[in-house]
Enzyme design. Structure first.
Site, PDB file in Angstrom:
ATOM      1  N   ASP A  53       0.832  -1.194   0.000  1.00 41.61           N
ATOM      2  CA  ASP A  53       0.000   0.000   0.000  1.00 41.61           C
ATOM      3  C   ASP A  53       0.870   1.249   0.000  1.00 41.61           C
ATOM      4  OD1 ASP A  53      -3.229   0.313   0.755  1.00 41.61           O
ATOM      5  OD2 ASP A  53      -2.033   2.111   1.092  1.00 41.61           O
ATOM      6  N   ASN A 106      -5.419  -4.008  -6.864  1.00 36.89           N
ATOM      7  CA  ASN A 106      -6.593  -3.322  -6.335  1.00 36.89           C
ATOM      8  C   ASN A 106      -6.387  -1.832  -6.109  1.00 36.89           C
ATOM      9  OD1 ASN A 106      -9.116  -3.068  -4.491  1.00 36.89           O
ATOM     10  ND2 ASN A 106      -7.428  -2.591  -3.100  1.00 36.89           N
ATOM     11  N   TYR A 173     -11.910   8.387 -14.275  1.00 43.02           N
ATOM     12  CA  TYR A 173     -12.141   7.116 -13.598  1.00 43.02           C
ATOM     13  C   TYR A 173     -12.787   6.111 -14.548  1.00 43.02           C
ATOM     14  CZ  TYR A 173     -13.337   3.977  -9.722  1.00 43.02           C
ATOM     15  OH  TYR A 173     -13.438   2.897  -8.882  1.00 43.02           O
ATOM     16  N   LYS A 177     -11.026   2.637 -15.789  1.00 39.61           N
ATOM     17  CA  LYS A 177     -11.604   1.333 -15.448  1.00 39.61           C
ATOM     18  C   LYS A 177     -12.014   0.555 -16.693  1.00 39.61           C
ATOM     19  CE  LYS A 177     -11.070   1.605 -11.002  1.00 39.61           C
ATOM     20  NZ  LYS A 177     -10.136   0.706 -10.291  1.00 39.61           N
ATOM     21  N   ILE A 206     -19.912   0.295  -2.623  1.00 41.33           N
ATOM     22  CA  ILE A 206     -19.610  -0.484  -1.431  1.00 41.33           C
ATOM     23  C   ILE A 206     -19.747   0.421  -0.210  1.00 41.33           C
ATOM     24  CG2 ILE A 206     -17.888  -1.924  -0.287  1.00 41.33           C
ATOM     25  CD1 ILE A 206     -19.023  -3.024  -2.970  1.00 41.33           C
ATOM     26  N   THR A 208     -18.856   2.143   2.722  1.00 43.18           N
ATOM     27  CA  THR A 208     -17.604   2.521   3.365  1.00 43.18           C
ATOM     28  C   THR A 208     -17.842   3.729   4.269  1.00 43.18           C
ATOM     29  OG1 THR A 208     -17.023   4.073   1.592  1.00 43.18           O
ATOM     30  CG2 THR A 208     -16.328   1.774   1.321  1.00 43.18           C
TER      31      THR A 208
END
Length: 266
Positions: A53, A106, A173, A177, A206, A208
């Protein structure tokens, strides 16, 4: 804020508790969110896990957590926009655990919201460098290691539902993607005969902490756009990723799997 629908458990079954024993997995962007959930699930399946990371402190914390659970884990600082950093992270995995069998690419960022004609050029380049170039750099150094070992391998690239549909105000983005999906298919065709499987997943919205900062009306409106009546959880995306990495998905190659509560089906 309230949601409807059920949230199934995703803990590994006894049959899957050792399915990755003896294998080493590199997970980028693993200090939080989907990456961390995936690292946990791989560790629960017996894998050696390299937590990579940009947030070095977060990576160390995540690796320490895994080790308290009996997982062989190690942390490495990684900037996926720099090829030399990616190369070093892959080398770290090999030096630490003796090889590289699995990879989850990821790491990614969101970027600002603006229409294409007004989008900041520097912001566009930053999003594409991280979300698309970072996946290319990752595979550029992961694939030769797997190929040289001659044992096959599996890679999952984390794209997004925006790898298949548009979203106003997110040109960088969306472009990145979509690119990840194409890059995945290209690599899959090139390496399938070598026993290396490459696939992609497309997470939807998702749940979060960031989304929880939305006002209640906006949050509930977003939830209502999902036929299942709720947002997804990082663990649910991780479960799909881990399936694709496993031998259970041995005939799944070059594909792109949405996990979005039917958001894109409406």
């Amino acid at each position: 804020m309230s949601t409807t629908g059920t949230t199934p458990a995703t803990a590994p079954t006894a049959d899957h508790a050792t399915e990755f024993a003896g294998r080493t997995a590199l997970v980028t962007g693993a200090a939080s969110g989907i990456g961390l959930a995936t690292a946990r699930r791989l560790g629960a399946g017996g894998a050696n896990v390299v937590v990579a990371d940009y947030n070095a402190e977060g990576a160390e914390k995540a690796a320490a957590e895994l080790m308290t659970q009996g997982v062989k884990a190690a942390a490495v600082e990684l900037d996926v926009t720099r090829p030399e950093s990616v190369e070093a992270a892959v080398k770290f995995a090999v030096d630490t655990f003796g090889g590289l069998d699995l990879a989850v690419n990821n790491a990614g960022i969101g970027g600002p919201s603006a229409p294409t004609g007004a989008y900041d050029v520097d912001a566009y380049q930053r999003v594409v460098r991280t979300n698309l170039d970072g996946v290319f750099y990752s595979m550029r150094y992961e694939l030769p290691v797997m190929e040289a070992a001659g044992k096959g391998g599996a890679i999952v690239n984390v794209a997004s539902i925006l790898g298949s549909v548009a979203f106003a105000g997110s040109p960088a983005y969306v472009a990145a993607k979509h690119g990840v999906v194409g890059l995945t298919k290209s690599a899959a065709v090139e390496y399938a005969a070598k026993g290396i499987r490459v696939n992609a997943v497309g997470p939807g919205f998702i749940d979060t902490p960031l989304l929880r900062t939305m006002d209640e009306a906006a949050y509930n409106s977003l939830v209502a756009r999902h036929p299942v009546g709720r947002l997804g959880r990082s663990e649910e995306v991780a479960e799909l990723i881990v399936f694709l990495l496993s031998d259970r998905a041995s005939f799944v190659v070059g594909s792109y799997h949405l996990v979005d509560g039917a958001y894109t089906a409406v």
